[in-house]
Design an enzyme around this catalytic site. Structure first.
Site, PDB file in Angstrom:
ATOM      1  N   HIS A  97       1.407   5.163  -2.661  1.00  0.00           N
ATOM      2  CA  HIS A  97       1.764   6.553  -2.343  1.00  0.00           C
ATOM      3  C   HIS A  97       2.969   7.098  -3.103  1.00  0.00           C
ATOM      4  O   HIS A  97       3.014   8.293  -3.392  1.00  0.00           O
ATOM      5  CB  HIS A  97       2.061   6.687  -0.845  1.00  0.00           C
ATOM      6  CG  HIS A  97       0.847   6.654   0.027  1.00  0.00           C
ATOM      7  ND1 HIS A  97      -0.045   7.706   0.110  1.00  0.00           N
ATOM      8  CD2 HIS A  97       0.366   5.702   0.863  1.00  0.00           C
ATOM      9  CE1 HIS A  97      -1.014   7.405   0.971  1.00  0.00           C
ATOM     10  NE2 HIS A  97      -0.795   6.182   1.437  1.00  0.00           N
ATOM     11  N   HIS A 127       0.838  -1.211   0.000  1.00  0.00           N
ATOM     12  CA  HIS A 127       0.000   0.000   0.000  1.00  0.00           C
ATOM     13  C   HIS A 127       0.872   1.260   0.000  1.00  0.00           C
ATOM     14  O   HIS A 127       0.669   2.167  -0.811  1.00  0.00           O
ATOM     15  CB  HIS A 127      -0.935   0.022   1.215  1.00  0.00           C
ATOM     16  CG  HIS A 127      -1.553   1.370   1.430  1.00  0.00           C
ATOM     17  ND1 HIS A 127      -2.672   1.806   0.738  1.00  0.00           N
ATOM     18  CD2 HIS A 127      -1.168   2.414   2.206  1.00  0.00           C
ATOM     19  CE1 HIS A 127      -2.949   3.045   1.096  1.00  0.00           C
ATOM     20  NE2 HIS A 127      -2.053   3.449   1.987  1.00  0.00           N
ATOM     21  N   GLU A 135      -5.808   9.380   0.207  1.00  0.00           N
ATOM     22  CA  GLU A 135      -6.138   7.955   0.195  1.00  0.00           C
ATOM     23  C   GLU A 135      -7.202   7.572  -0.844  1.00  0.00           C
ATOM     24  O   GLU A 135      -7.093   6.522  -1.468  1.00  0.00           O
ATOM     25  CB  GLU A 135      -6.598   7.494   1.584  1.00  0.00           C
ATOM     26  CG  GLU A 135      -5.515   7.548   2.665  1.00  0.00           C
ATOM     27  CD  GLU A 135      -4.350   6.576   2.451  1.00  0.00           C
ATOM     28  OE1 GLU A 135      -4.404   5.735   1.534  1.00  0.00           O
ATOM     29  OE2 GLU A 135      -3.351   6.701   3.186  1.00  0.00           O
ATOM     30  N   SER A 163      -4.048   1.041  -4.755  1.00  0.00           N
ATOM     31  CA  SER A 163      -3.429  -0.209  -4.306  1.00  0.00           C
ATOM     32  C   SER A 163      -4.451  -1.314  -4.039  1.00  0.00           C
ATOM     33  O   SER A 163      -4.095  -2.380  -3.545  1.00  0.00           O
ATOM     34  CB  SER A 163      -2.596   0.046  -3.034  1.00  0.00           C
ATOM     35  OG  SER A 163      -3.431   0.482  -1.971  1.00  0.00           O
TER      36      SER A 163
HETATM   37  N1  HBI Z   1       1.238   6.400  10.113  1.00  0.00           N
HETATM   38  N2  HBI Z   1       2.667   5.061   8.893  1.00  0.00           N
HETATM   39  C1  HBI Z   1       1.561   5.827   8.959  1.00  0.00           C
HETATM   40  N3  HBI Z   1       0.805   6.008   7.848  1.00  0.00           N
HETATM   41  C2  HBI Z   1      -0.313   6.780   7.875  1.00  0.00           C
HETATM   42  O1  HBI Z   1      -0.980   6.941   6.838  1.00  0.00           O
HETATM   43  C3  HBI Z   1      -0.681   7.404   9.078  1.00  0.00           C
HETATM   44  C4  HBI Z   1       0.138   7.188  10.201  1.00  0.00           C
HETATM   45  N4  HBI Z   1      -0.190   7.774  11.363  1.00  0.00           N
HETATM   46  C5  HBI Z   1      -1.324   8.662  11.478  1.00  0.00           C
HETATM   47  C6  HBI Z   1      -2.125   8.789  10.260  1.00  0.00           C
HETATM   48  N5  HBI Z   1      -1.803   8.190   9.166  1.00  0.00           N
HETATM   49  C7  HBI Z   1      -3.400   9.588  10.260  1.00  0.00           C
HETATM   50  O2  HBI Z   1      -3.973   9.516  11.531  1.00  0.00           O
HETATM   51  C8  HBI Z   1      -3.223  11.055   9.843  1.00  0.00           C
HETATM   52  O3  HBI Z   1      -3.267  11.190   8.449  1.00  0.00           O
HETATM   53  C9  HBI Z   1      -4.298  11.923  10.377  1.00  0.00           C
HETATM   54 FE    FE Z   2      -2.009   5.298   2.880  1.00  0.00          FE
END
Ligand code: HBI
Ligand code: FE
Length: 275
Positions: free
Chosen positions: A135, A130, A176, A195
C-alpha cells in the site's frame, strides 16, 4: 467487519489508543523477522518491473524497503512532504468506521506484525508486509492519494446509509486488486496483487480471469472471493479516471443498487468492456 469482532483477530489489541493506534516498537523485531521480510521483498521486487505500474516501480528505490522491516517514522518523513499522508501503526484489522476515519484524515493504518515463515506464499489477514510493501508506495502518487482520502470520507457516509458492503467492493476491486492500462500493457496498482508472489503474475498474464474496464456501479454490485485468486479484475485507464468516477455523492447510486441482486465474481455482462 464489525467493531465487536475485532478483538478475536490476530494481533495485540491490548495496548492500543482509542483510535486503535499503537507504537511500532521497531527494536522488537527479531533478526529472523527482518530476514523473512528481506526474502518476501526480494521475491516481489523481482516481479515488479514486469507486473507493477510505473508509479510503484519508480518510488520503490527511494524507500529502501529492501534493507529489512522499515521504520514508520523514516517513511513518514518522506511521505509528509510528498502527499501529506502519514502512516499510523495498528495491531491489525480495524472496525470499518475507525479505518475510514483514518483514511479520511490522510492517515494510513499499517499492521505492525509480520507473518509466520509458513505463510510465505499466502496470508489471510493483512500483515506489515502486505500493508507496507503493497500500500505505501502508491500513497506517494498524488491522485491515488486523494482517491484514498475520498474513499475514507465516502466510507463514513456509507456507514450511515447502510451501504458499507457496496463500498467495500470498490476498495477490493481498486485499492487491493486494481489493474491499470499502460503503454507497456496491463499492470497492477492493487496492494493485494503487488504483495503476492502468485497472484501478481497471474493477474496480468493468466488467460483465466476476466479483465473488465472500470465501471463504478458494476463494481459495487460485484461479489468478490477472499480465499482464491480473483475471477475478475477491473481495469482503469489512469488514476484520474478513478478519482473522477468516485467524486460524486454515492447516495443515489446506493438507492439504485439497493434493490438489485449482486453479480457473482465470475459474471461477464454484455455491457462490460472486456479487455
Ligand atoms: N483494517 N487495518 C485494516 N486494514 C484494512 O484494509 C481494513 C480494515 N478494516 C476494515 C476494512 N479494511 C474494510 O472492511 C473496508 O475497506 C471496507
Ligand atoms: Fe490491503
Amino acid at each position: 467487519m464489525t467493531g465487536e469482532t475485532v478483538h478475536n483477530l490476530r494481533g495485540d489489541y491490548s495496548r492500543m489508543r482509542p483510535d486503535y493506534t499503537v507504537e511500532q516498537e521497531w527494536d522488537g523485531y527479531s533478526d529472523a523477522e527482518h530476514d523473512l521480510w528481506r526474502r518476501l521483498f526480494a521475491r516481489q521486487v523481482a516481479l515488479a518491473p514486469k507486473y507493477a505500474c510505473d508509479e510503484f516501480v519508480e518510488i520503490l528505490p527511494e524507500l529502501h524497503f529492501g534493507d529489512g522491516i522499515p521504520r514508520f517514522d523514516e517513511v513518514n518523513a518522506k511521505l509528509k512532504p510528498a502527499t501529506n499522508w502519514q502512516l499510523v501503526a495498528v495491531p491489525g484489522l480495524l472496525p470499518d468506521i475507525t479505518f475510514f476515519d483514518h483514511l479520511a484524515n490522510r492517515r494510513f493504518p499499517v499492521t505492525v506484525w509480520l507473518r509466520d515463515p509458513k505463510e510465505f506464499d499466502y496470508i489471510v489477514e493483512p500483515d506489515i508486509f502486505h500493508d507496507f510493501y503493497g500500500h505505501v508506495p502508491l500513497l506517494f502518487q498524488p491522485v491515488f492519494a486523494d482517491y484514498l482520502q475520498a474513499y475514507g470520507r465516502g466510507g463514513l457516509k456509507a456507514h450511515a446509509l447502510g451501504a458499507i458492503e457496496m463500498l467495500a467492493r470498490l476498495y477490493w476491486y481498486t485499492v487491493e486488486f486494481g489493474l491499470i492500462e499502460t503503454p507497456k500493457g496491463l499492470r497492477s496498482y492493487g496492494a493485494g496483487t503487488l504483495s503476492s508472489g502468485g497472484e501478481l503474475p497471474y493477474c496480468v498474464d493468466s488467460p483465466n480471469p476476466n479483465r473488465i474496464g472500470f465501471d463504478l456501479l458494476r463494481i459495487m454490485r460485484t461479489r468478490y472471493k477472499i480465499d482464491t485468486f480473483q475471477e475478475t479484475y477491473f481495469v482503469i485507464r489512469d488514476f484520474s479516471e478513478l478519482f473522477e468516477a468516485t467524486a460524486p455523492d454515492f447516495t443515489p447510486y446506493y438507492e439504485l443498487l439497493q434493490g438489485r441482486p449482486p453479480h457473482e465474481a465470475s459474471t461477464v455482462l454484455p455491457t462490460d468492456r472486456v479487455l
